[in-house]
Design a protein around this motif. Structure first.
Motif, PDB file in Angstrom:
ATOM      1  N   ARG B 154     -17.350   8.780   0.757  1.00 36.78           N
ATOM      2  CA  ARG B 154     -17.797   7.858   1.798  1.00 36.78           C
ATOM      3  C   ARG B 154     -18.239   6.517   1.231  1.00 36.78           C
ATOM      4  N   ILE B 155     -18.980   6.550   0.110  1.00 34.40           N
ATOM      5  CA  ILE B 155     -19.494   5.280  -0.428  1.00 34.40           C
ATOM      6  C   ILE B 155     -18.321   4.404  -0.875  1.00 34.40           C
ATOM      7  N   PHE B 156     -17.272   5.055  -1.360  1.00 37.59           N
ATOM      8  CA  PHE B 156     -16.067   4.366  -1.832  1.00 37.59           C
ATOM      9  C   PHE B 156     -15.311   3.722  -0.666  1.00 37.59           C
ATOM     10  N   PHE B 157     -15.033   4.510   0.375  1.00 43.78           N
ATOM     11  CA  PHE B 157     -14.285   3.936   1.502  1.00 43.78           C
ATOM     12  C   PHE B 157     -15.116   2.946   2.306  1.00 43.78           C
ATOM     13  N   ASN B 158     -16.420   3.188   2.401  1.00 42.55           N
ATOM     14  CA  ASN B 158     -17.273   2.192   3.065  1.00 42.55           C
ATOM     15  C   ASN B 158     -17.198   0.859   2.327  1.00 42.55           C
ATOM     16  N   LEU B 159     -17.200   0.941   1.004  1.00 41.14           N
ATOM     17  CA  LEU B 159     -17.148  -0.282   0.196  1.00 41.14           C
ATOM     18  C   LEU B 159     -15.837  -1.036   0.432  1.00 41.14           C
ATOM     19  N   LEU B 160     -14.713  -0.300   0.409  1.00 43.71           N
ATOM     20  CA  LEU B 160     -13.420  -0.968   0.612  1.00 43.71           C
ATOM     21  C   LEU B 160     -13.319  -1.566   2.010  1.00 43.71           C
ATOM     22  N   ALA B 161     -13.859  -0.840   3.002  1.00 37.96           N
ATOM     23  CA  ALA B 161     -13.794  -1.351   4.382  1.00 37.96           C
ATOM     24  C   ALA B 161     -14.626  -2.623   4.527  1.00 37.96           C
ATOM     25  N   ALA B 162     -15.674  -2.748   3.714  1.00 37.85           N
ATOM     26  CA  ALA B 162     -16.492  -3.965   3.763  1.00 37.85           C
ATOM     27  C   ALA B 162     -15.835  -5.093   2.978  1.00 37.85           C
ATOM     28  N   MET B 163     -15.293  -4.749   1.830  1.00 34.62           N
ATOM     29  CA  MET B 163     -14.728  -5.764   0.930  1.00 34.62           C
ATOM     30  C   MET B 163     -13.520  -6.459   1.538  1.00 34.62           C
ATOM     31  N   TYR B 164     -12.625  -5.665   2.151  1.00 34.77           N
ATOM     32  CA  TYR B 164     -11.379  -6.223   2.667  1.00 34.77           C
ATOM     33  C   TYR B 164     -11.468  -6.457   4.164  1.00 34.77           C
ATOM     34  N   LYS B 165     -10.973  -7.632   4.569  1.00 39.59           N
ATOM     35  CA  LYS B 165     -10.977  -7.955   6.000  1.00 39.59           C
ATOM     36  C   LYS B 165      -9.725  -7.439   6.677  1.00 39.59           C
ATOM     37  N   GLU B 166      -8.580  -7.575   5.989  1.00 42.61           N
ATOM     38  CA  GLU B 166      -7.290  -7.319   6.623  1.00 42.61           C
ATOM     39  C   GLU B 166      -6.468  -6.233   5.928  1.00 42.61           C
ATOM     40  N   HIS B 167      -6.509  -6.230   4.621  1.00 42.13           N
ATOM     41  CA  HIS B 167      -5.571  -5.376   3.880  1.00 42.13           C
ATOM     42  C   HIS B 167      -5.811  -3.882   4.197  1.00 42.13           C
ATOM     43  N   PRO B 168      -4.716  -3.116   4.415  1.00 42.43           N
ATOM     44  CA  PRO B 168      -4.869  -1.697   4.797  1.00 42.43           C
ATOM     45  C   PRO B 168      -5.506  -0.805   3.729  1.00 42.43           C
ATOM     46  N   VAL B 169      -5.774  -1.319   2.529  1.00 41.25           N
ATOM     47  CA  VAL B 169      -6.510  -0.525   1.549  1.00 41.25           C
ATOM     48  C   VAL B 169      -7.923  -0.237   2.066  1.00 41.25           C
ATOM     49  N   ARG B 170      -8.324  -0.959   3.120  1.00 40.95           N
ATOM     50  CA  ARG B 170      -9.659  -0.733   3.692  1.00 40.95           C
ATOM     51  C   ARG B 170      -9.729   0.539   4.553  1.00 40.95           C
TER      52      ARG B 170
END
Lengths: 425, 435
Positions: B154-170
């Motif tokens: 969760r901490i990992f995916f939460n971080l990516l979802a915050a870091m990226y605005k558009e890219h689907p890696v979020r």
């Protein structure tokens, strides 16, 4: 077993040398055997962390880490594992073999010297470990004990075992307890350490492209410290007769329920019936072609993971599965049905043969891993088994449908543990 | 034509050949190993959620989690379950999907030829029915639920979802319970047709095998299927701005203590190949100097009880995105954040010395050599790098090409505060340790 040479150092440490040419590394494992007891595990599992805080030649954590990095990133890892009612305290080295390092000719010797300094030559304050090291490691250890909850799958399995074996040594948690931890200080732990080092049975395994005579002399030189008389170790108790099934539910604020079932099999790795039991467990739940995966997951779509596994030194079997909490009764019913099918002999010839092939594959590939080879030898030593892989495979080949039926009659459900949502089923 | 790549220091060889219509095949013989390990991978991962289907001109946007769903479903065909057929051969099979690729694999000791054909056959035979697709939803829903309780995940995916605005890696690789409900067999077939063409795939074989015979067998298997050449796959990735989506994200879960991760968003993007590889190795050297277990910072934080020995830092290098993530469990997230922020400033002020640089490079070299015991490690890395136009065998050469100036400039350029995201997991206050 794949060939190894066994001998004894002057101080009584058992030396196992595993010559093999196919790996790029040398693996070293120094294993201390302890009885699994409430009044020992907290100390034995804390000790490796305190030792890794500093030795006479590498007086702090940073100095040890720096030296290991200099040795081309040699790993020095410690850990504790339960094998039946024994606690194994292991210090392991994993290092590159000299032949891959131009200009290097003694990486094993240099690495063993670090290991020996850490294990046998700790930095002291009189007759005590350094108090600040012990205090800090006690804090880290308390976090480790409490951190079991962070992995819900491991937590639910451990809780099931704790309930199931609450009156047996096997129910003891390998990291000990916060209460016992509080009573430990530098002087007490040092006294424990002196006894641990001198009186525990100890095995030293070295695996790699090695000259046995040379390595044996090196081991004698590096691990020549004085030891006393080894403490006797009790055999693991195997309980067969049990009363009513115990049902335990625990509530946490989680998204998925964890269902764990604990069974007594009455059979351990020491018994001839271990091989029929292995086949039984394979047909039931240790492969994707097994009954649990096929019925709980593929047919009923109730779970993503669902498997059974053996505790081979204690004579237990565990089934573990992650499910929607509302599906508790349904999952339980399907699992029970798979076991009763097993008892009635309701499995196909193909189930039996596929399982046999899968197990054969598992035995064979152990030879491709240095740590699995060491682990096999350790298991064999614990029960006095002296068979090589070919002989083990013969036993596997000989398992018949009747053998599976015989062991299945003794598999008894002991505890059903369910980790569920707050206010859930 | 078979190309041979040899690494003298590693004492390993890999045979490579492109088989029409474009499948890249690699064979790495490992003398004396009992196990054979084979992976057949498609250059199709969770980030490939917008594309143009071969032969059409309109863009298709698929529900999140399709690549992973497709991976699950390929294990079934008209004859039933593929696991059973591997089991008959004493082999074990599996698969995994990540952001970029989907990989199907088996390991065996006997019946290697039969297993290799079985792997290629089942991956090249899609069979999806309404019923089997619906049935899989319950299974994947439980897979998603399992990860919902996993704080590290969760901490990992939460971080990516915050870091990226558009890219689907979020977005989570498996998608969400809601998004997978929208998946049907049509969308699976469309994805399959677009991405599971041999020219978008690669096969890696490692074990005690004969490379010539393996190549011939693969060629025979592929050639009988009459593949047409595949045009260019048009993948559409939204353009990702340099700035962060959010710089802070938090969630409460049942954990024994808080977790803190810091992420640094890459700004130097848009290339693959050796240049990307060098950037990755350079960054990892920087992270090792600043945060590694022999660094002053790590040891101070450890002694203060702010971190434990699972504290870790790592860098991910892709063409269109990249990030460093570091952190772990802590008793005091605010204090750890402050200490890490100051630690980075101090590291920049001091710079990296020639001695430090050589020291960590030597460690990296040893770690690379050690990892070549593992057939799984070799295969997974070789394929993942191959899809980024990198030959993994060049690791030691690329590592040697990194200079002290490179690591020092990377330290200043990458670990910058306005590209930093904080992701925090806090214990739900309802939880107390039993016993």
């Amino acid at each position: 077993m794949p060939n190894y040479m066994r001998s004894r150092l002057a101080n009584g440490i058992n030396l196992f040398i595993h010559p093999t040419v196919k790996f790029k590394t040398i693996l070293v494992q120094l294993i201390f055997h302890r009885a699994l007891r409430e009044d020992d595990v907290t100390e034995s599992s804390l000790l490796p962390s305190v030792l890794q805080r500093g030795s006479v030649n590498y007086p702090n954590r940073m100095a040890i880490a720096h030296r290991l990095e200099e040795l081309y990133g040699t790993d020095l890892i410690s850990g504790v594992t339960k094998k039946g009612e024994r606690q194994m305290v292991t210090f392991a080295l994993d290092l590159v073999h000299d032949q891959y390092l131009p200009g290097e000719s003694s990486l094993l010797k240099k690495s063993l010297e670090v290991l020996s300094d850490v294990v046998t030559n700790p930095v002291l304050d009189g007759e005590s470990f350094k108090e600040d090291y012990v205090t800090q490691e006690k804090e880290q250890h308390e976090k480790l004990i409490k951190g079991l909850i962070n992995d819900k799958i491991a937590y639910s399995v451990e809780r099931c075992l704790q309930h199931m074996c609450e009156n047996e040594p096997f129910g003891v948690f390998k990291y000990g307890s916060v209460e016992r931890l509080k009573a430990i200080d530098g002087a007490k732990l040092y006294r424990y350490y002196r006894h641990f080092l001198r009186e525990s049975r100890a095995d030293l395994h070295i695996s790699g492209d090695l000259d046995a005579a040379e390595v044996s002399a090196l081991a004698q030189q590096v691990f020549g410290f004085e030891r006393g008389v080894e403490e006797a170790l009790a055999a693991t108790t195997v309980q067969k007769n049990i009363g009513d099934v115990r049902y335990v539910k625990e509530e946490l604020d989680v998204s998925q329920g964890k269902l764990v079932l604990g069974y007594r099999t009455g059979v351990t790795y020491a018994d001839d019936d271990y091989f029929p039991l292995l086949v039984y467990n394979g047909i039931l739940g240790s492969f994707p072609h097994s009954k649990l995966f096929q019925n709980v997951r593929e047919k009923a779509s109730l779970a993503y993971y669902t498997y059974s596994r053996l505790e081979k030194h204690k004579g237990l079997m565990l089934i573990s599965s992650g499910i929607e909490v509302d599906n508790y009764e349904r999952a339980l019913e399907i699992i029970h049905r798979q076991l009763s099918d097993m008892t009635r002999g309701d499995f196909t010839k193909e189930d039996l043969e596929n399982t046999r092939s899968g197990l054969r594959n598992q035995f064979l590939v152990e030879e491709d891993s240095q740590s699995l080879v060491v682990n096999r030898v350790l298991d064999d030593m614990l029960v006095g088994r002296e068979e090589n892989t070919t002989e083990l495979l013969k036993r596997l080949d000989a398992v018949s449908r009747e053998d599976v039926a015989r062991v299945s009659a003794n598999v008894c459900l002991d505890t059903v543990y369910f980790l569920t949502k707050k206010g859930g089923a | 034509m078979v190309r041979l790549l040899e690494n003298q220091l590693l004492k390993e060889k890999v045979y490579m050949r492109q088989i029409a219509p474009g499948l890249e095949v690699f064979v790495l013989p490992k003398k004396g190993y009992v196990k054979k390990y084979v992976t057949y991978a498609a250059n199709f991962g969770s980030i490939d959620s917008r594309f143009i289907v071969e032969g059409e001109d309109k863009e298709l946007s698929v529900p999140d989690g399709v690549a992973h769903f497709l991976e699950h479903k390929l294990f079934e065909d008209e004859e039933g379950n593929v696991f059973d057929r591997f089991a008959r051969l004493g082999a074990s099979s599996n698969a995994f999907t990540n952001f970029n690729n989907t990989a199907y694999l088996f390991s065996c000791t006997d019946y290697f030829t039969e297993c290799l054909d079985l792997l290629m056959d089942f991956v090249q035979t899609p069979y999806f029915t309404l019923e089997s697709v619906e049935k899989e939803k319950g299974i994947i829903e439980q897979e998603i639920r399992m990860y919902e309780d996993n704080a590290q995940w969760r901490i990992f995916f939460n971080l990516l979802a915050a870091m990226y605005k558009e890219h689907p890696v979020r977005v989570d690789i498996a998608g969400t319970v809601e998004s997978i409900r929208q998946i049907d067999k049509d969308v699976l077939y469309k994805c399959y047709r677009t991405f599971y063409h041999p020219s978008n795939m690669a096969l890696f074989v490692v074990g005690d095998v004969d490379p010539g015979r393996v190549m011939a067998q693969v060629e025979a298997n592929i050639s009988k299927r009459n593949y047409k050449e595949l045009g260019e796959i048009k993948r559409i990735y939204p353009s990702e701005p340099a700035e962060l989506g959010q710089d802070f994200v938090r969630q409460e879960l049942v954990v024994s203590q808080p977790l803190l991760n810091l992420g640094f968003k890459e700004r130097d993007l848009g290339y693959q190949g050796e240049r990307l590889f060098k950037k990755e190795l350079t960054t990892n050297l920087v992270l090792d100097v600043v945060f590694g277990s022999s660094s002053k910072l790590y040891n101070e934080l450890y002694e203060e009880g702010l971190i434990d020995d699972e504290f870790d830092a790592g860098y991910v290098a892709e063409k269109d995105y990249g990030h460093t993530i570091l952190g772990g469990k802590t008793v005091d997230a605010d204090r750890l954040l402050e200490r890490l922020t100051v630690g980075i400033k101090v590291a920049k002020k001091n710079g990296i010395s020639a001695a430090q640089f050589e020291h960590y490079r030597r460690k990296a070299m040893g770690e690379f050599l050690k990892s070549f015991n593992s057939l799984e490690f070799i295969t997974n890395n070789f394929l993942a790098y191959h899809f980024r136009q990198i030959n993994f065998f060049t690791y030691l050469d690329v590592l040697q090409s990194v200079t002290l100036a490179d690591v020092n400039s990377r330290l200043h350029q990458h670990l910058v505060e306005d590209s930093m995201v904080r992701s925090l997991i806090l214990p739900k206050n309802s939880y107390s340790h039993p016993g």
